[in-house]
Structures are given as C-alpha cells and as structure tokens.
Motif scaffolding. Sequence first.
Motif, PDB file in Angstrom:
ATOM      1  N   SER A   1      -0.340  10.159   6.820  1.00  0.00           N
ATOM      2  CA  SER A   1       0.204   8.797   6.854  1.00  0.00           C
ATOM      3  C   SER A   1       1.694   8.789   6.497  1.00  0.00           C
ATOM      4  N   ASP A   2       2.074   9.599   5.544  1.00  0.00           N
ATOM      5  CA  ASP A   2       3.483   9.663   5.139  1.00  0.00           C
ATOM      6  C   ASP A   2       4.341  10.186   6.291  1.00  0.00           C
TER       7      ASP A   2
ATOM      8  N   SER B   1       0.872  -1.174   0.000  1.00  0.00           N
ATOM      9  CA  SER B   1       0.000   0.000   0.000  1.00  0.00           C
ATOM     10  C   SER B   1       0.910   1.225   0.000  1.00  0.00           C
ATOM     11  N   THR B   2       0.332   2.390  -0.159  1.00  0.00           N
ATOM     12  CA  THR B   2       1.152   3.599  -0.148  1.00  0.00           C
ATOM     13  C   THR B   2       2.056   3.606   1.082  1.00  0.00           C
ATOM     14  N   THR B   3       1.433   3.427   2.243  1.00  0.00           N
ATOM     15  CA  THR B   3       2.183   3.595   3.484  1.00  0.00           C
ATOM     16  C   THR B   3       3.182   2.463   3.709  1.00  0.00           C
TER      17      THR B   3
ATOM     18  N   ASN C   1       2.089  17.545   3.561  1.00  0.00           N
ATOM     19  CA  ASN C   1       1.870  16.166   3.108  1.00  0.00           C
ATOM     20  C   ASN C   1       0.784  15.463   3.928  1.00  0.00           C
ATOM     21  N   PHE C   2       0.272  14.401   3.340  1.00  0.00           N
ATOM     22  CA  PHE C   2      -0.764  13.572   3.955  1.00  0.00           C
ATOM     23  C   PHE C   2      -0.204  12.946   5.249  1.00  0.00           C
TER      24      PHE C   2
ATOM     25  N   CYS D   1       0.346   9.341  -5.088  1.00  0.00           N
ATOM     26  CA  CYS D   1      -1.081   9.021  -4.898  1.00  0.00           C
ATOM     27  C   CYS D   1      -1.996   9.915  -5.747  1.00  0.00           C
ATOM     28  N   HIS D   2      -1.713  11.216  -5.743  1.00  0.00           N
ATOM     29  CA  HIS D   2      -2.623  12.143  -6.428  1.00  0.00           C
ATOM     30  C   HIS D   2      -2.151  12.518  -7.828  1.00  0.00           C
TER      31      HIS D   2
ATOM     32  N   TYR E   1      -2.172  16.751  -1.891  1.00  0.00           N
ATOM     33  CA  TYR E   1      -3.513  16.173  -1.798  1.00  0.00           C
ATOM     34  C   TYR E   1      -4.613  17.210  -1.615  1.00  0.00           C
TER      35      TYR E   1
ATOM     36  N   ASP F   1       5.690  10.564  -3.440  1.00  0.00           N
ATOM     37  CA  ASP F   1       4.383   9.938  -3.238  1.00  0.00           C
ATOM     38  C   ASP F   1       3.500  10.376  -4.405  1.00  0.00           C
TER      39      ASP F   1
ATOM     40  N   CYS G   1      -0.916   4.774  -4.392  1.00  0.00           N
ATOM     41  CA  CYS G   1      -2.065   3.884  -4.259  1.00  0.00           C
ATOM     42  C   CYS G   1      -2.708   3.756  -5.637  1.00  0.00           C
TER      43      CYS G   1
ATOM     44  N   TYR H   1      -6.207   3.198  -5.875  1.00  0.00           N
ATOM     45  CA  TYR H   1      -7.672   3.296  -5.742  1.00  0.00           C
ATOM     46  C   TYR H   1      -8.231   4.658  -6.134  1.00  0.00           C
ATOM     47  N   LYS H   2      -7.353   5.615  -6.456  1.00  0.00           N
ATOM     48  CA  LYS H   2      -7.838   6.949  -6.849  1.00  0.00           C
ATOM     49  C   LYS H   2      -7.974   6.997  -8.375  1.00  0.00           C
TER      50      LYS H   2
HETATM   51  C1  LIG Z   1      -0.700  11.489  -0.430  1.00  0.00           C
HETATM   52  C2  LIG Z   1      -1.265  10.275   0.239  1.00  0.00           C
HETATM   53  N1  LIG Z   1      -0.437   9.413   0.875  1.00  0.00           N
HETATM   54  C3  LIG Z   1      -0.923   8.325   1.499  1.00  0.00           C
HETATM   55  C4  LIG Z   1      -2.263   8.025   1.481  1.00  0.00           C
HETATM   56  C5  LIG Z   1      -2.805   6.830   2.216  1.00  0.00           C
HETATM   57  O1  LIG Z   1      -2.018   5.732   2.120  1.00  0.00           O
HETATM   58  P1  LIG Z   1      -2.598   4.252   2.136  1.00  0.00           P
HETATM   59  O2  LIG Z   1      -2.943   3.931   0.702  1.00  0.00           O
HETATM   60  O3  LIG Z   1      -1.481   3.468   2.667  1.00  0.00           O
HETATM   61  O4  LIG Z   1      -3.797   4.232   3.013  1.00  0.00           O
HETATM   62  C6  LIG Z   1      -3.159   8.877   0.817  1.00  0.00           C
HETATM   63  C7  LIG Z   1      -4.609   8.629   0.791  1.00  0.00           C
HETATM   64  O5  LIG Z   1      -5.181   7.862   1.477  1.00  0.00           O
HETATM   65  C8  LIG Z   1      -2.636  10.027   0.197  1.00  0.00           C
HETATM   66  O6  LIG Z   1      -3.450  10.874  -0.422  1.00  0.00           O
END
Ligand SMILES: Cc1ncc(COP(=O)(O)O)c(C=O)c1O
Length: 423
Positions: free
Chosen positions: A129-130, A98-100, A126-127, A210-211, A183, A208, A231, A233-234
Amino acid sequence: MKTDISEAKRLDEQDPLSKYREEFYTSSDQIYFDGNSLGLLSTRAEAALHNLLASWKQHGIDGWTEGEHPWFYLSEKLGAMTAPLIGAHAEEVIITGSTTTNLHQLTASFFHPEGKRTKILADELNFPSDIYALQSQLQLKGFDPTDHLVKVQSTDGNTLQTSAIMEAMTEEIALIILPGVLYRSGQILDMETITKAAHQKGIKIGFDLCHSIGAIPHQLSDWEVDFAFWCTYKHLNGGPGSVGGLYVNKKHFSKKPGLAGWFSSDKAKQFDMEHSLSPANNAGAYQIGTPHVLSAAPLLGSLEMISEIGIEAIRGKSLQLTAYLMELVDKELFEYGFTIANPRSDSIRGGHVYLEHAEAARICKALKANGVIPDFRKPNGIRLAPVALYNTYTEVWQMVQLLKSIMKDESYKAYENKRGVIA
Ligand SMILES: Cc1ncc(COP(=O)(O)O)c(C=O)c1O
Ligand SMILES: Nc1ccccc1C(=O)C[C@H](N)C(=O)O
C-alpha cells in the motif's frame, strides 16, 4: 532454559502484566497470535465505543462540543494520548485518516521536487500500500515511478542494512519513506541514525509505524523525524478499520497541508466559514474532513490501558515472549526445516517472530484448524505475534508443541500449500 511446561507456568506467574489478559475477549479454545495484523477487543475499548454511541443518543449535534468526550476535540485528545508511545509532543500527533491516506497527505505535504531532487526513496520490502501511494504521488507530479521511486534492496530478502539505506541517499532524493518495523521480518530500523543521515543530505524523512507503534518505544521528537503515520488496529487494539494516526515535527507547523479540508483549520476559525484556510498550528492541520468518531472511539479505552501500563513495560514483556518462542523453536523444532528469519538481537527485533518454511502456507492452515491463529505472508513466512497485553508464555509453549506435532505427524499435508484470501 527448561523446555517443559513448568517454565512457561513460572514465567506466567511472575508476569506483572498478566492481569490485563482478563480485560480482553480471548477464547479458551483459541490461541491468538495475530495481534500484529488485528489486535483483540478489550472490554475498555468496547465500553468506550458504547460511551460515544450514548453521547450521540443523548446529545445529537451538541455531541460535537458536549458530553465527556466532545467529538470536535476527540482527534487531538487521542493524539495527546498517543504521543508518549512515540516520544512526541502532544500537539505533534493527531488521530485521523488511515495509514495509506495519511501517507498520501504527508507526501503531498513534504514531497517538493526541485532541480535535481525529484525522487522518492523507499525500500523493496515495504508493504504494497505504501508503494502504491508513493507511485501515485509521483505520477500526480508528472514523474514516472519506474525511475523516480528508488527502492533500497535487501541482500537477504528479509532485512535492510542501514549502510545500504545511507548509500541510496543521493542528491536526487527529495523524500524518504521507510517502515519503523518491517511487516514480515519484524526488523527494527535504526530510525535515529537514518534520520540524521537524511538530514545531513538535505532530505526529509517519514516512517510508517504500523508494526512498531504500541510494540516498541520511539523518540521521534528527539530524533527529529519529520513525520510518521500508522494504523491503530494492530498493537493499539482499536478494532478493524479504526482511525489511523500521524505525527509531524513541530518545526514544520507553519506549513500548509498538501491536501487541505475544513478540519485542517485552526479550530477557533473553522466555523467562520471563510474561503481562505487558516491551518491549525499543530499536527491537526493534516486532517482533512469530519473525523470518523465511532471508528476512533475504541481507542479511548485501549490507549488508556496502554498508557496505564507504559510502553517500556509492554516492550519488556514482548521481548521476553519472543525470546522464549525463539528458544523453544530452536530446541523443539530444529529437525523440521524452520528458519527463524526475524532478527534475533533485542535491539532490532520487533514485536513478532517470523518463521520461514517451504510449506508455510499449509502449516498455517493446520495451525488454524487446531485453534492457533498465526498469519501467512508470501512467499514462505509464518508470522507469530505473542502480544504482551493478552498472550501468555503457556500459550507460546502450547503453540510450539502443536507445531511439533503437526510436523511430526505431517498433518499439514492434508492442506493445499496456497494462501487463503487474507493469510
Ligand atoms: C506497513 C503497513 N503499511 C500500510 C498498511 C495498510 O494501510 P491501511 O491501514 O491504510 O490499510 C499495513 C497493513 O495493513 C501495513 O502493515
Ligand atoms: N488491514 C488489514 C485488513 C485485512 C486484513 C489484514 C490487514 C492488515 O493490516 C495486514 C497487515 N498490515 C500486515 O502486516 O499483513
């Protein structure tokens, strides 16, 4: 530009991608503008999932090596399908984790504190989780994240200046982690320039995506980015919790992964069951355990569609959709206190529009109650992602009209100005 619906209809009629909308599960009484949080399901993704379920039904254990998509090679196959989206070589990309968890893996692999170079550079936008992942990686190496995680500050609360990022690249920084697209504001960072500056200072850098993946083109190999993760799923429409991805530049292939497992192995050796790991000589080395086959399966369908269209065409329509949205906001909503807080310029505007408003949380609730799905992001942002694959210009027009009526009749005041559980 005309602000009546005829302009939206004209743009839809001329849209070369309009036929792809039919492949998605959209609803006639809903306008979905949240594809930057969770993309919609397509019939191709659904069929791909059913297909892999059928391979389990039919082959049992032999599904790892038999059937149309043998599971043992699925992560590499999906990596190769993803590579053109980010300008990478097929062997530099793997669909895994997963992203994280991928950020954990890549930090464990690329953060080598030595001498004075013991810090990680990230950014204050930043998001979370990172940031959590980087804090825990620092702690694992015995460093205090309060002084070892350096965050580039934003001057306006929404965007980052390339010059500020470069100034923060001191001799104490060992690794940089930044988003490709932010994000909230959707700002695209100048990944090429930032990477070049980092390397000139002897710092490794990862992004990262994701976006940004599936929304904008990238040239990671040409830019010599060390690694990236994302990720699916987007903008890649893989479904909730679909398997993430990572890229590692091939100059790093000889290295051992920081977090090893038997799927890090060279595939020819994996079942030799030796206790010393021979890592794969490609991005596959950064896998850990058994792939989540059923959560990767929909990507076979959704990536096939994206490859068929091409990222340039997706970006072209996305820019037109967001430009149209901003123009309508300027012309139709100027008296209602909205600020367009995403960058306006095509070169640094990502795939979504970010409106700020003091009443954002309850305006989002009012939109939802009327069939439009945006998302709210603290403290005062409304994210709207008109997605090239399945949204229309008419939907953009309808959404702006709805927003105007919600503001005019103040119907948003019926809701509490507080976020819901997720948005
Ligand atoms: C920039 C960014 N990093 C990390 C994540 C989340 O990571 P993960 O896919 O591990 O839940 C998101 C969105 O959920 C995100 O927008
Ligand atoms: N993974 C999720 C699970 C549940 C709800 C939202 C998300 C998101 O992805 C949020 C997204 N990263 C965001 O940019 O806000």
